[in-house]
Each structure stands twice: as C-alpha cells, then as structure tokens.
Write a protein that holds these residues in place. Structure first.
Motif, short mmCIF file in Angstrom:
data_model
loop_
_atom_site.label_atom_id
_atom_site.label_comp_id
_atom_site.label_asym_id
_atom_site.label_seq_id
_atom_site.Cartn_x
_atom_site.Cartn_y
_atom_site.Cartn_z
N GLN A 157 -3.31 5.43 -55.85
CA GLN A 157 -4.35 4.81 -56.48
C GLN A 157 -4.62 5.20 -57.87
OE1 GLN A 157 -7.34 3.66 -53.73
NE2 GLN A 157 -8.51 2.40 -55.12
N PRO A 158 -3.78 5.01 -58.76
CA PRO A 158 -4.00 5.80 -60.34
C PRO A 158 -4.99 4.99 -60.95
CG PRO A 158 -1.95 4.28 -60.47
CD PRO A 158 -2.30 4.34 -58.68
N ILE A 159 -5.63 5.80 -61.96
CA ILE A 159 -6.47 5.28 -62.97
C ILE A 159 -6.15 5.55 -64.25
CG2 ILE A 159 -7.76 7.59 -62.53
CD1 ILE A 159 -10.45 5.96 -62.58
N GLU A 187 -6.44 -0.54 -57.96
CA GLU A 187 -5.29 -1.21 -57.28
C GLU A 187 -4.71 0.06 -56.28
OE1 GLU A 187 -3.32 -4.18 -59.86
OE2 GLU A 187 -3.65 -2.36 -60.80
N VAL A 188 -4.27 -0.38 -55.14
CA VAL A 188 -3.49 0.47 -54.35
C VAL A 188 -1.87 0.21 -54.33
CG1 VAL A 188 -3.01 1.84 -52.08
CG2 VAL A 188 -5.36 1.06 -52.99
N PHE A 189 -1.12 1.04 -54.71
CA PHE A 189 0.37 1.04 -54.64
C PHE A 189 1.05 1.67 -53.75
CE2 PHE A 189 -1.47 0.14 -58.78
CZ PHE A 189 -0.89 -1.16 -59.35
N GLY A 190 2.31 1.45 -53.59
CA GLY A 190 3.33 2.45 -52.94
C GLY A 190 3.59 3.29 -54.00
N VAL A 227 -5.17 9.09 -52.25
CA VAL A 227 -6.27 8.06 -52.45
C VAL A 227 -7.54 8.49 -51.84
CG1 VAL A 227 -4.44 6.28 -52.19
CG2 VAL A 227 -5.57 7.17 -50.21
N PRO A 228 -8.66 7.97 -52.25
CA PRO A 228 -9.84 8.52 -51.82
C PRO A 228 -9.92 8.08 -50.40
CG PRO A 228 -10.05 7.17 -53.73
CD PRO A 228 -8.93 7.04 -53.35
#
Length: 247
Positions: A157-159, A187-190, A227-228
């Motif tokens: 989940q990069p920022i 956004e959450v990705f693989g 991820v959090p």
C-alpha cells in the motif's frame, strides 16, 4: 511557530519545509549541508534556539545493521538532549509501518529510534508510513537477479512522498500525540503486480516473476507486513496520479 526539520533538504523534508512555510510557520531546514550534524551535535544548540517543534527525518548513510542502529541511537540521543536544553515541546519522527514485523536490520534500528523517543519524557509523535511510491525503482533493482525481478505476492500500500510530507507537517503543528499514527496510500496492490505495472510504464523489459520466497531488501516477507494493521490515515495521491506527475 519555529519548527526545525532535521533532514529538511531531503525528499520528504524539503516538502515538509515548504508546507510549513506556506502556512506561515518559521520552518528551518537542518542538515549537515546547513551546518547541523546530529551525530556530533554540531549546530544543534544554535538551530534549536527559540524552536517549539523538532521534526526528525534524518537517515543513516549506511543500511548495515550495526551502522544504522548506531546512527539512530546516537542521533536521537543527541537531539533529545539538545531539545531538553532548548525547551522544545514536541518531537516528531517518521518511522515505518510494520517495522516490528519485518526481519531486517534497518527495521530493528527504527524500533530503537522509536523506543528512545517514547522514553524521553517529552511531548512526542511518531508517524509510521508505508513505503514511498518514489522507491519503486530501487525496490525493483534490489530484487533483480540475473535480469529477473523477483517479487513476493503480498499486499502493498505505497504512498506518495507528497502525502507523507502533508501528514508529517500536520502532525508537527498539532498537540503532541504521545502516540503513533499509521499513514498509507489510498490503494492496495499486490507487491508483484505494482512493480510489474511500474516497470512496464517505464518501458523496462525486465520480467517480474511472482516468487513467494522473494525477500524485501534481504528480509523474508509474509502477507500483511507491508500494510497497516487496523486504522490508518490514507493519502490522496493515487498511483496513476503519481505516475503521470513523474512523467
């Protein structure tokens, strides 16, 4: 309000300084280039004079575990001692989401930094961030073996660094949390998916191979570590928005 930003000339620090100045604060970018050395203490009494807040965004030049641990222990100790003498009321640091779960020397060093701040007795806030979008390229390079990029199929989940800077600046001007907040991208990705998409957008011909045994800067990964866990503040910049801005 006078706010000293250690590492204020770096990727996040320079944006934090700009954000604070835009809102009328006296933000001072402090780094070895400006005569402030957190390892030796040089320049700290002078730069902290009259400051209410210190934001520590410094980083070790070496990521070897012994080096980075020594850096954060020495630097943080010097900052906290100088702050106490100067009457600084709020110490803010940027740390890493999941640092306690990833088996890597750098992560352990960040926990050392966090623990020193928590035990200081002063007002403090810790902002824990997921990985920056700006580091996708270096992540791919580190994971490349014989021309193939090996990525674990875990959630990521990069920022954008711009969002990180906004969260850090906002935290700094508020009341000390005496606690920790997590921040992440919207956004959450693989992990394998986004690296594959990113390299394709750069016309990079490297194959991205989904590899459950792939490591992250040398550390084994399990799903959920990047991820959090629980509540987090989410940034505004999507991957596509960031990518187009980079182009």
């Amino acid at each position: 309000m006078k706010i000293v930003v250690i590492g204020g000339t770096g990727l996040v620090g320079s944006q934090v300084v700009n954000n604070l100045r835009e809102h009328g604060h006296e933000a001072v970018a402090a780094s070895p280039q400006t005569g402030v050395n957190t390892l030796t203490g040089e320049g700290l009494p002078e730069v902290l004079e009259g400051a209410q807040v210190l934001i520590d965004l410094s980083n070790s030049p070496s990521f070897a575990e012994e080096d980075v641990t020594s850096f954060f222990r020495t630097s943080t100790t010097n900052l906290l001692e100088a702050e106490a003498k100067a009457g600084v009321q709020h110490h803010v640091i940027l740390s890493i989401v999941g640092a306690e779960g990833v088996d890597a020397g750098y992560m352990r060093a960040k926990i050392v930094q966090e623990d020193l701040v928590k035990a200081s007795g002063a007002g403090w806030s810790i902002v824990r961030s997921t990985q920056f979008l700006e580091f996708l390229s270096s992540i791919a390079d580190t994971a490349t073996v014989d021309g193939v990029v090996h990525m674990a199929p875990v959630r990521f989940q990069p920022i954008a660094s711009a969002d990180v800077a906004r969260f850090v600046a906002r935290t700094a001007v508020g009341t000390p949390l005496n606690g920790t907040i997590d921040i992440a991208g919207p956004e959450v990705f693989g992990f394998d998916e986004i690296v594959r998409t990113y390299l394709a957008s750069k016309d990079d011909p490297r194959e991205v191979r989904t590899d459950p045994s792939a490591t992250y800067f040398g550390a084994p990964l399990e799903d959920g570590e990047l991820v959090p866990h629980g509540e987090a503040l989410l940034g505004e910049v999507s991957y596509e928005q960031w990518r187009k801005a980079q182009a």
